[in-house]
Write an enzyme that holds these catalytic residues in place. Structure first.
Site, short mmCIF file in Angstrom:
data_model
loop_
_atom_site.label_atom_id
_atom_site.label_comp_id
_atom_site.label_asym_id
_atom_site.label_seq_id
_atom_site.Cartn_x
_atom_site.Cartn_y
_atom_site.Cartn_z
N GLN A 1 -0.35 4.84 1.06
CA GLN A 1 -0.59 5.01 2.49
C GLN A 1 0.71 5.28 3.23
O GLN A 1 0.78 6.15 4.10
CB GLN A 1 -1.26 3.74 3.06
CG GLN A 1 -1.55 3.83 4.54
CD GLN A 1 -2.63 4.84 4.86
OE1 GLN A 1 -3.72 4.79 4.32
NE2 GLN A 1 -2.33 5.78 5.76
N HIS B 1 0.87 -1.18 0.00
CA HIS B 1 0.00 0.00 0.00
C HIS B 1 0.91 1.24 0.00
O HIS B 1 0.99 1.97 0.99
CB HIS B 1 -0.90 -0.04 1.24
CG HIS B 1 -2.09 0.86 1.17
ND1 HIS B 1 -2.35 1.69 0.08
CD2 HIS B 1 -3.11 1.09 2.06
CE1 HIS B 1 -3.48 2.36 0.32
NE2 HIS B 1 -3.94 2.02 1.50
N1 NVA Z 1 -4.70 -4.30 5.27
C1 NVA Z 1 -5.90 -3.58 4.97
C2 NVA Z 1 -5.61 -2.16 4.64
C3 NVA Z 1 -6.81 -1.31 4.35
C4 NVA Z 1 -6.48 0.09 4.00
C5 NVA Z 1 -6.61 -4.25 3.81
O1 NVA Z 1 -5.93 -4.65 2.84
O2 NVA Z 1 -7.83 -4.42 3.86
N1 CP Z 2 -6.38 3.54 4.41
C1 CP Z 2 -7.07 3.33 3.28
O1 CP Z 2 -6.50 2.96 2.23
O2 CP Z 2 -8.39 3.58 3.39
P1 CP Z 2 -9.53 3.20 2.33
O3 CP Z 2 -9.60 1.70 2.29
O4 CP Z 2 -10.75 3.82 2.90
O5 CP Z 2 -9.16 3.75 1.00
#
Ligand code: NVA
Ligand code: CP
Length: 302
Positions: A132, A129
């Site tokens: 983020q 990610h």
């Molecule tokens: N680890 C989580 C992050 C969400 C922003 C997911 O992948 O659902």
């Molecule tokens: N933290 C994040 O990526 O949030 P969303 O899943 O709401 O985009």
């Protein structure tokens, strides 16, 4: 910078450039200084998973930059009915100036970049990610003055967030420790690279990981796509929680980050969350500024 597929593709200098540009864009927005660096450009946003922050911050970000964003649910695209990524990439490259994609497999993001001819930005995969973590690094720098030299501790599942914290944290000069249950460690190749840096440790012991930490981070025990494992994971991850006992091991002025959404009483206790809400919501706001910097770097002439 052509794409943002994963943080390991970026140098420390490139990450620093993104954060510096994010600071500038944040300043310009706060002072209502017009910053239409992407005038007339269109970003396609493909979502195979839910989103609040990513969707809204990318859409608002494109508007702020004088461009336009298109929300494309993977369910409504032909890709959801099996049209190959290779073809989707080549078609969308004829209409759009860039694509942000949130999906499951990292290989899908890499394939879009391989077959398309426009910038591709990873808005979350099961593997990482990057957007983020750029926001988190910006928040750490704002709250602590510098990034390098801090100790970052991540408690919980060795998931996309853990992988990106390790890469982004170490690249920016932090020591990173991860506490997770056996069998739920971060990606093996990332851990190998991290251990070789001499600035990483992975343990099953939460209190040991939190010792002297400047930044304490966590994320959900069951990520998107793992809903059927949620009950089992609640048992396995019991104790992998940011609570007061953990915070007592960290530095007195340690900050807490959570990418959100949060599950109070699971990976973080409500009192710790509320005590650090200022940092956590600055982190959420910084998604906007960090991503605008990424958009300008990838799609603009900067
Ligand atoms: N680890 C989580 C992050 C969400 C922003 C997911 O992948 O659902
Ligand atoms: N933290 C994040 O990526 O949030 P969303 O899943 O709401 O985009």
């Amino acid at each position: 910078m052509k794409h943002l597929l994963k943080l390991s593709d970026l140098t420390t200098a490139e990450i620093t450039d993104i954060l510096n540009l994010a600071d500038q864009l944040k300043f310009e927005k706060k002072h209502s200084i017009k910053h239409h660096y992407l005038e007339g450009k269109t970003l396609g946003m493909i979502f195979s998973k839910s989103s609040t922050r990513t969707r809204v911050s990318f859409e608002v970000g494109m508007y702020d930059l004088g461009g336009h964003a298109l929300f494309l649910s993977a369910n409504d695209l032909q890709i959801g009915r099996g049209e190959p990524v290779e073809d989707t990439a080549r078609v969308l490259s004829r209409y759009l100036d860039g694509i942000m994609i949130r999906t499951y497999a990292q290989s899908e993001v890499e394939m879009l970049a391989q077959y398309g001819s426009i910038p591709i930005i990873n808005g979350l995969t099961d593997y990482c990610h990057p957007c983020q973590i750029l926001a988190d690094l910006l928040t750490i720098r704002e709250h602590r003055g510098t990034i390098a030299g801090n100790k970052l501790c991540y408690i919980g599942d060795g998931n996309n967030m853990a992988n990106s914290y390790i890469v982004g944290g170490i690249k920016m000069g932090m020591d990173v420790t991860v506490a997770c249950p056996k069998g739920y460690e971060p990606d093996a190749e990332i851990m190998k690279w991290a251990y070789e840096s001499g600035h990483f440790n992975c343990t099953t012991n939460v209190l040991e990981a939190a010792e002297n930490a400047d930044v304490v981070c966590t994320d959900v025990w069951a990520s998107m796509g793992q809903e059927s494992e949620a009950a089992m994971r609640r048992e396995i991850f019991k104790g992998y929680c940011v609570n007061n006992e953990v915070m007592e091991r960290a530095k007195n002025d340690a900050m807490v980050l959570h990418c959100l959404p949060a599950h109070r009483g699971e990976e973080i206790m409500a009192d710790v969350f509320e005590a650090h809400a200022n940092e956590i919501f600055d982190e959420a706001e910084n998604r906007l500024h960090a991503q605008k910097a990424v958009l300008v770097m990838c799609m603009g002439n900067k």
